[in-house]
Design a protein around this motif. Sequence first.
Motif, PDB file in Angstrom:
ATOM      1  N   CYS A 199      43.025  19.036   1.438  1.00 18.56           N
ATOM      2  CA  CYS A 199      41.866  19.604   2.143  1.00 18.56           C
ATOM      3  C   CYS A 199      41.500  19.070   3.415  1.00 18.56           C
ATOM      4  O   CYS A 199      41.220  17.991   3.570  1.00 18.56           O
ATOM      5  N   ILE A 200      41.677  19.869   4.576  1.00 16.72           N
ATOM      6  CA  ILE A 200      41.572  19.393   5.963  1.00 16.72           C
ATOM      7  C   ILE A 200      40.081  19.899   6.376  1.00 16.72           C
ATOM      8  O   ILE A 200      39.981  21.225   6.473  1.00 16.72           O
ATOM      9  N   GLY A 210      39.211  21.180  -4.061  1.00 17.78           N
ATOM     10  CA  GLY A 210      40.430  20.552  -4.320  1.00 17.78           C
ATOM     11  C   GLY A 210      40.703  20.150  -5.723  1.00 17.78           C
ATOM     12  O   GLY A 210      41.677  20.400  -6.320  1.00 17.78           O
ATOM     13  N   SER A 211      39.364  20.006  -6.345  1.00 19.69           N
ATOM     14  CA  SER A 211      39.643  19.540  -7.782  1.00 19.69           C
ATOM     15  C   SER A 211      39.760  20.752  -8.438  1.00 19.69           C
ATOM     16  O   SER A 211      40.349  20.901  -9.675  1.00 19.69           O
ATOM     17  N   THR A 212      39.037  21.831  -8.153  1.00 23.20           N
ATOM     18  CA  THR A 212      39.110  23.122  -8.815  1.00 23.20           C
ATOM     19  C   THR A 212      40.569  23.683  -8.962  1.00 23.20           C
ATOM     20  O   THR A 212      41.139  24.101  -9.826  1.00 23.20           O
ATOM     21  N   LEU A 213      41.237  23.497  -7.713  1.00 23.47           N
ATOM     22  CA  LEU A 213      42.574  23.927  -7.762  1.00 23.47           C
ATOM     23  C   LEU A 213      43.548  23.245  -8.733  1.00 23.47           C
ATOM     24  O   LEU A 213      44.294  23.721  -9.326  1.00 23.47           O
ATOM     25  N   ALA A 214      43.237  21.774  -8.456  1.00 22.95           N
ATOM     26  CA  ALA A 214      43.845  21.092  -9.493  1.00 22.95           C
ATOM     27  C   ALA A 214      43.711  21.208 -10.825  1.00 22.95           C
ATOM     28  O   ALA A 214      44.799  21.295 -11.543  1.00 22.95           O
ATOM     29  N   ASP A 215      42.465  21.751 -11.322  1.00 28.20           N
ATOM     30  CA  ASP A 215      42.237  21.994 -12.535  1.00 28.20           C
ATOM     31  C   ASP A 215      43.049  23.435 -12.987  1.00 28.20           C
ATOM     32  O   ASP A 215      43.447  23.624 -13.961  1.00 28.20           O
ATOM     33  N   ASP A 225      47.602  15.521  -7.066  1.00 27.28           N
ATOM     34  CA  ASP A 225      46.705  14.675  -6.223  1.00 27.28           C
ATOM     35  C   ASP A 225      46.116  15.504  -5.088  1.00 27.28           C
ATOM     36  O   ASP A 225      46.675  16.315  -4.593  1.00 27.28           O
ATOM     37  N   VAL A 226      44.657  15.279  -5.071  1.00 26.88           N
ATOM     38  CA  VAL A 226      43.726  15.875  -3.884  1.00 26.88           C
ATOM     39  C   VAL A 226      43.692  14.706  -2.841  1.00 26.88           C
ATOM     40  O   VAL A 226      43.225  13.711  -2.929  1.00 26.88           O
ATOM     41  N   HIS A 227      43.932  15.171  -1.663  1.00 28.33           N
ATOM     42  CA  HIS A 227      43.866  14.341  -0.556  1.00 28.33           C
ATOM     43  C   HIS A 227      42.833  15.034   0.632  1.00 28.33           C
ATOM     44  O   HIS A 227      43.152  16.253   0.903  1.00 28.33           O
ATOM     45  N   LEU A 228      41.989  14.314   0.859  1.00 29.01           N
ATOM     46  CA  LEU A 228      41.055  14.877   1.905  1.00 29.01           C
ATOM     47  C   LEU A 228      41.190  14.295   3.067  1.00 29.01           C
ATOM     48  O   LEU A 228      41.259  13.040   3.341  1.00 29.01           O
ATOM     49  N   VAL A 229      41.362  14.981   4.191  1.00 31.82           N
ATOM     50  CA  VAL A 229      41.882  14.707   5.395  1.00 31.82           C
ATOM     51  C   VAL A 229      40.739  15.330   6.698  1.00 31.82           C
ATOM     52  O   VAL A 229      40.605  16.529   6.706  1.00 31.82           O
ATOM     53  N   ASP A 230      40.375  14.165   7.233  1.00 34.98           N
ATOM     54  CA  ASP A 230      39.475  14.687   8.428  1.00 34.98           C
ATOM     55  C   ASP A 230      40.439  14.792   9.798  1.00 34.98           C
ATOM     56  O   ASP A 230      40.886  14.026  10.157  1.00 34.98           O
TER      57      ASP A 230
END
Length: 286
Positions: A199-200, A210-215, A225-230
């Motif tokens: 998630c960028i 991202g968690s909704t997609l993971a579910d 795994d969900v990675h948040l990227v600035d």
Amino acid sequence: MSVRKILVPLAGRPEDDEVLATALSVAADFEAQLVGLFARPDPSEALPYLGDGVSGQVIEDLMQAAREGADQASGRVRAALEKAAAAKGIPVAAKGAEPQLPSARFLDVTGRRDEVVAAHSRLSDLIVFGEGTTGSAGGSALEAAMMSAGRPVLIAPKKSWSPVGGTVAIGWDESAEAARAVTAAIPFLERAKSVTILCIGGKELDPGPGSTLADYLALHGVIADVHLVDAQTRAHGEVLLEQAEKSKTDLLVMGGYSHSRLREFIIGGATQHIRSHATIPVLMAH
């Protein structure tokens, strides 16, 4: 969901070898049929551009030269397909033969390339493109397959790739295009050893999407795994590709043309950047 038919538009250029190697790897993994498609130009379509003063003999000579050039290119495509399939141990199916999987098949169709590719993409599970003559993968034929035919496309990098999809990264922005790419990629995701959702955005990143997609993926037996990227001030396409490469991903899944093609062409966008700079396989849908 399954992958049974993989369409590969080819032009008889040296780059075809690498694209075929990558596409045949996917065909072998999914026990699918690869169809090598050569779109043969119709020389009569050039007649309106020749002008009124051109003699009939000159026209016939030009058309004959065009036919011979197409014959030579078609021959190179067939030879490249047969050579690549033999190296992979995949049989080339004869016309009208009983379907066999995995297998390869050659198809020579006369018409405008974009129209031919779009027509044959509609009943294909995946369309594989390499780098185009303009440096943007697939050229306008990729857009025809993805937007006119509504099918997912796989951008093959300059070097052959095998396997495709052992480690997968998903570029997720909640768009309809990204969602279509994810659902099209389910056969790959179900086989992957690891899946990362990227998630960028800016500093205020929300882990919720991202968690909704993971579910959703978990319902398919896929643990992600969900990675948040600035991204800070950098272009999202550049950051997405960098993150995917950093995690040694061998398949990036993303939506294509969430913005209009005109906007992406004029001011750039993630799709255009990935098409021009992809160094790993990319599955894209619109």
